[in-house]
Every structure is written in C-alpha cells, then in structure tokens.
Design a protein around this motif. Structure first.
Motif, PDB file in Angstrom:
ATOM      1  N   LEU A 192      -1.791   8.640  -3.863  1.00 39.09           N
ATOM      2  CA  LEU A 192      -2.352  10.125  -3.345  1.00 39.09           C
ATOM      3  C   LEU A 192      -2.003  10.831  -3.270  1.00 39.09           C
ATOM      4  CD1 LEU A 192      -5.447  10.598  -2.208  1.00 39.09           C
ATOM      5  CD2 LEU A 192      -4.754   9.525   0.510  1.00 39.09           C
ATOM      6  N   ILE A 193      -0.746  11.303  -2.801  1.00 37.02           N
ATOM      7  CA  ILE A 193      -0.024  12.697  -2.446  1.00 37.02           C
ATOM      8  C   ILE A 193       0.373  13.198  -3.531  1.00 37.02           C
ATOM      9  CG2 ILE A 193       1.435  13.525  -1.003  1.00 37.02           C
ATOM     10  CD1 ILE A 193       1.847  11.441   1.041  1.00 37.02           C
ATOM     11  N   GLY A 194       0.602  12.145  -4.679  1.00 33.32           N
ATOM     12  CA  GLY A 194       1.374  12.876  -6.398  1.00 33.32           C
ATOM     13  C   GLY A 194       0.084  13.802  -7.222  1.00 33.32           C
ATOM     14  N   CYS A 195      -1.180  12.680  -7.375  1.00 36.26           N
ATOM     15  CA  CYS A 195      -2.088  13.175  -7.905  1.00 36.26           C
ATOM     16  C   CYS A 195      -2.859  14.758  -7.614  1.00 36.26           C
ATOM     17  CB  CYS A 195      -2.989  12.391  -7.814  1.00 36.26           C
ATOM     18  SG  CYS A 195      -4.273  11.857  -6.664  1.00 36.26           S
ATOM     19  N   GLY A 215      -6.947   7.313  -2.821  1.00 36.43           N
ATOM     20  CA  GLY A 215      -7.909   6.988  -1.869  1.00 36.43           C
ATOM     21  C   GLY A 215      -8.846   5.811  -1.283  1.00 36.43           C
ATOM     22  N   ALA A 216      -9.439   5.051  -2.620  1.00 41.60           N
ATOM     23  CA  ALA A 216     -10.089   4.122  -2.491  1.00 41.60           C
ATOM     24  C   ALA A 216      -9.193   3.275  -2.725  1.00 41.60           C
ATOM     25  CB  ALA A 216     -11.110   4.677  -3.379  1.00 41.60           C
ATOM     26  N   ASP A 217      -8.320   3.023  -3.348  1.00 39.81           N
ATOM     27  CA  ASP A 217      -6.921   1.536  -3.703  1.00 39.81           C
ATOM     28  C   ASP A 217      -6.344   1.622  -2.028  1.00 39.81           C
ATOM     29  OD1 ASP A 217      -5.718  -0.083  -5.184  1.00 39.81           O
ATOM     30  OD2 ASP A 217      -4.882   1.463  -6.394  1.00 39.81           O
ATOM     31  N   LEU A 218      -5.652   3.002  -1.357  1.00 38.49           N
ATOM     32  CA  LEU A 218      -5.091   2.495  -0.382  1.00 38.49           C
ATOM     33  C   LEU A 218      -6.244   1.998   0.418  1.00 38.49           C
ATOM     34  CD1 LEU A 218      -2.790   3.384   1.166  1.00 38.49           C
ATOM     35  CD2 LEU A 218      -4.232   5.198   1.665  1.00 38.49           C
ATOM     36  N   LEU A 219      -7.671   2.050   0.699  1.00 37.48           N
ATOM     37  CA  LEU A 219      -8.202   1.499   1.628  1.00 37.48           C
ATOM     38  C   LEU A 219      -8.856  -0.057   1.551  1.00 37.48           C
ATOM     39  CD1 LEU A 219     -10.443   1.783   3.660  1.00 37.48           C
ATOM     40  CD2 LEU A 219     -12.294   2.867   1.894  1.00 37.48           C
ATOM     41  N   SER A 234       1.146  -1.200  -0.315  1.00 32.07           N
ATOM     42  CA  SER A 234       0.134  -0.009   0.035  1.00 32.07           C
ATOM     43  C   SER A 234       0.834   1.082  -0.114  1.00 32.07           C
ATOM     44  CB  SER A 234      -0.960  -0.320   1.376  1.00 32.07           C
ATOM     45  OG  SER A 234      -1.861  -1.295   1.520  1.00 32.07           O
ATOM     46  N   ALA A 235       2.080   1.160   0.177  1.00 31.23           N
ATOM     47  CA  ALA A 235       3.114   2.161   0.338  1.00 31.23           C
ATOM     48  C   ALA A 235       3.291   3.256  -0.812  1.00 31.23           C
ATOM     49  CB  ALA A 235       4.744   1.996   0.544  1.00 31.23           C
ATOM     50  N   ILE A 236       2.824   2.463  -2.143  1.00 32.03           N
ATOM     51  CA  ILE A 236       3.016   3.679  -3.058  1.00 32.03           C
ATOM     52  C   ILE A 236       1.262   3.856  -3.349  1.00 32.03           C
ATOM     53  CG2 ILE A 236       1.619   1.262  -5.113  1.00 32.03           C
ATOM     54  CD1 ILE A 236       4.187   1.881  -7.089  1.00 32.03           C
TER      55      ILE A 236
END
Length: 468
Positions: free
Chosen positions: A67-70, A393-397, A60-62
């Motif tokens: 999320l920050i980059g976009c 954000g959804a991908d991270l979750l 999930s780090a990527i």
C-alpha cells in the motif's frame, strides 16, 4: 534513420514481447512473495508460536508495505521514468528476500515482509503502465495481462514450492525469490524508456526512436508520436484526478480494484490450505489441493489474456462474474451444512476451483489492464497509484479480517457474503466500466474529455437521477 533489421537488434513485436516478458517478472515476484506465505505459515506458526492475530499480522505486513509502495511509486515514476522505478522495485525485492530468509524473530520477519511489500506495491503500480505505454493498441490487452499471468504463475509456483518443501525450512521457500528479482533488475537495465513518458518529459526525439523500435514501421511510429504530442500535457497534480472529466476513469478503475479484493479472491488464495484442512483434508493433501487452485488460476488468466482482445474487457467481466456468484453460493452451502469429508470435501474443492477460475479470469485479469489504460497521460502514474493503493488497501482489510470473519460468522455466511459482493460487481461493471478494446490510449483520453467514456451516458444518468 535507424536500421530496423540490424543483426541482433530486436524490434517490432519481438521487442514488445521481450519488454513485456522481462517487465512481467515483477508480477512473478508479486505472486510468489504474496502466495508463499500460505505454505510457510504452517511452519511459522509452530516456530514462532503465532496465534490467529500473529498469523494475520505476518500475512498482512506485505500488504501494508505494498500500500505504501504503490502510493509512492506514482510520483517517482513521473520524475525518473517507468523503467528506473521498476529497477528500484527489483532492488527492494532482493533486499527483502535476503532479510526474510534470515529472520530470527517475528519483528524482523514483519519488517522484511514490509520491504517486500514496498517492492510489490511499486511493481503493481508501474509495470502495467510501462507495458501499456509501449504496446500497440491491438496487442495491449494480452501484453498487459501477461503481468497478471506472471502474478498467478508466481502464486502457483509458491503453492508447488510449499508442497515440495513442506518438510524443509521455510527460509528456503522465501529465498528462492532472489533469482527472479535479479533477472528483473538486470533485464530492465537493457530495456528502453516508455515513449509516452519521454514525450511528456519533453524528450520528443528519444520518444520517436523508441516508437520506431517497437512498431512495425517508422510511419506508424511517427503517426503515433503525433497523436501523443497532440494530447501532450505537463504532469498534472493529484488534484487533477478529482476533476469531473477524469472522474469516470477514476470510478471505473478504482471500483474494479476494490471489487477485485472484496469479492474474496485473495482471501481464498491466502487461506486455501486452511479451508481445505477444515473441509477434511490432511495437511499434505490441503497443500497439494492448493496447487490445483494455482493451476486453475494460470489457465483462467491465459484464457483472460485471449478474451480481453477478442471479446473485450467489459464483455469478459460480464460473462464470467455470474459463475463466481454461483460457485461461492455452493461453497457457502457446503460449509453451512457441514459437508466435510467424503463427497462434501470434493464439492468444496470443485466450488473453490470454479470460483477461482471465474474470478481470476475476470476481475483479476482486468484490474491492472483497465487501470493502466483509462487515465490521461498527464496523471496516469498518479491514477494508477490510486488503483494499486485501492487494491492493496482492500487486500489489507481482507487479509486482516478473513480468519476472524470466519470465526464470527462461520464459513458459510462468509462465502455467501462474498457471493453477494460478486453480484454487486456485475452491476458495477454493467454501469460504470467502458469497453477499451482496440482503442489507443489517446483515443480513450479524448473520450474522457468529450464525455463519452462511461457506458451509461451522462445525460441518461442525470435523467434517471431526477426521476428518482
């Protein structure tokens, strides 16, 4: 006036194809760097003694970096241009690949994946916009979907690489990503700026010069520039996205971005080898079967690239999503009934393949295309940042919770839950996602301004709300 037929100088469709191809290399890196973890994780778990939580953090780090980059890329691209922002993303791809390939600890591995995530987030935000702003309306769908095709080709390449290098070092798996990153950085240096960004920045003649290179005639280019200028506005603040006239675009694009993840596609992609291993396949067979999933994603995206300009974006979604619902229902049933090994294992493979094709060929095709199309020029960069941010954000979750969800609910209930979300996605598209096929970006902006953008008329929606 420029000589459109100068020897060695690309113009018209040839130039737009070249721009889309080079730019889509960002999608290739996007797919490869997110997909390779599913194969590398089998080695990383042993070398770094990762438990379930550790594996989820590395995976999930990527996504956190993306999320920050976009979210940061929107304002940057508005200031310095789409092309330069893509070049920054390419430089981050190179840096992250070097660091991840040489990592000696979990901490460095996570940091490197964060850097790669920054690059992926920036690329996912800006590349579709850049391609959409350069492309003519009748070809915009397939050219922007080329970015998603590059993403799934990158994912498939990562599955193939993971299988071929299963007995080699995971460092080589990651290191291969340096070549496309270099191609993206060098290639972007020779491409023109977005004509719409140039116009928005007040560089009218520069915008005219670019349009004359990417359109079939100078007359068509000049007409398009007049339309851009007519709708021209200064860069809008973030608060513009909350205004009622922009809200239908925000609802449609962010809704698709969230549903693209909540319907489960990346959960299946990241953990495909684990799913197949649990179904009764050995490790090598699980990796090889994952390659078939990647190939299915490529063919589904190629089909989607054709369908968005033939059927239309909305029609494609409505025709494909029911198939994803059925496939996930079958997949959930195979796990709930413990149909592992033998015929049960092959039913699992067929269900995963069918779900991958129906979901990738619909929501995954539409997410970047619709997001790049629906916003007005004055806040397009920021709007696309929200689309990409919602996606990541959804991908991270999802990536942080999928394995835990399977452990607590069981695989059967997990996939039935995803089936329900796919059914909800069908209703959402029916009500909130308009058809954008064949319309210029300026025509779509006019529809936003006059209230005819959403498929359900506002007056009808208000009447239904009062009735309830």
């Amino acid at each position: 006036m420029q000589n459109r037929n100068a020897p060695g100088r690309l113009s018209g469709h040839a130039l737009t194809n070249f721009i889309a191809t080079i730019s889509a290399t960002g999608g290739l890196l996007f797919g490869y760097d997110t997909g390779i973890i599913s194969s590398a994780l089998l080695q990383l778990r042993n070398q770094f003694h990762l438990d379930t939580l550790g594996a989820e953090i590395v995976t999930s780090a990527i996504i956190l970096g993306a999320l920050i980059g976009c979210l940061g890329a929107g304002s940057i691209s508005d200031r310095i241009g789409r092309r330069r922002t893509v070049m920054i993303a390419a430089a981050l791809f190179l840096l992250g690949t070097v660091v991840v390939s040489s990592a000696q600890s979990v901490a460095v591995l996570v940091i490197a994946r964060l850097i790669l995530g920054l690059a992926i987030g920036a690329a996912s935000q800006i590349v579709p916009i850049y391609i959409a702003e350069v492309s003519p309306p009748e070809r915009r769908g397939r050219l922007v979907v080329g970015f998603q095709l590059a993403v799934v080709f990158g994912i498939t390449s990562s599955f193939v690489t993971g299988y071929l290098l299963r007995d080699s070092s995971w460092r080589l798996m990651f290191g291969i990503g340096m070549l496309p990153a270099l191609i993206l950085f060098v290639g972007m240096a020779f491409l023109p700026n977005s004509p719409r960004w140039l116009a928005l920045s007040g560089q009218i003649e520069e915008a005219r010069a670019v349009l004359r290179r990417v359109r079939l005639s100078d007359e068509a280019a000049d007409r398009e520039l007049e339309e851009i200028i007519e709708n021209h506005d200064v860069q809008a603040p973030w608060s513009e996205l909350a205004k009622p006239w922009v809200r239908p675009a925000l609802t449609a694009s962010v809704g698709i971005a969230l549903l693209c993840q909540f319907t489960g596609i990346n959960a299946v992609m990241y953990y495909a080898p684990t799913i197949f291993a649990d179904a009764g396949f050995g490790q090598d067979s699980a990796l090889l079967t994952s390659v078939a999933v990647g190939v299915g994603m490529v063919f589904a995206t190629v089909f989607g690239g054709w369908a968005v300009d033939t059927w239309g974006r909305r029609t494609l979604l409505l025709r494909m999503l029911p198939g994803a619902v059925v496939a996930l229902a079958v997949l959930g049933t195979t796990f709930a009934m413990h149909l592992t090994g033998g015929i049960g294992a092959w039913i699992t493979v067929a269900a995963v393949m069918a779900y991958t094709i129906f979901n990738t060929g619909s929501l995954s095709v539409a997410i970047w295309l619709v997001g790049a199309e629906v916003y007005p020029l004055s806040c397009r960069g920021k709007g696309m940042s929200l689309v990409a941010g919602s996606h990541w954000g959804a991908d991270l979750l999802i990536s942080l919770t999928t394995l835990s969800l399977v452990q607590r609910l069981g695989a059967g209930w997990t996939f039935w839950l995803f089936a329900g979300v796919n059914a909800f996605a069908f209703w959402f598209v029916l009500r909130y996602v308009p058809e954008t096929k064949g319309q210029s970006l300026e025509e779509l902006e006019r529809r936003l301004r006059n209230g005819t953008f959403a498929p359900v008329d506002r007056a009808v929606a208000r009447s239904e709300a009062r009735a309830r």
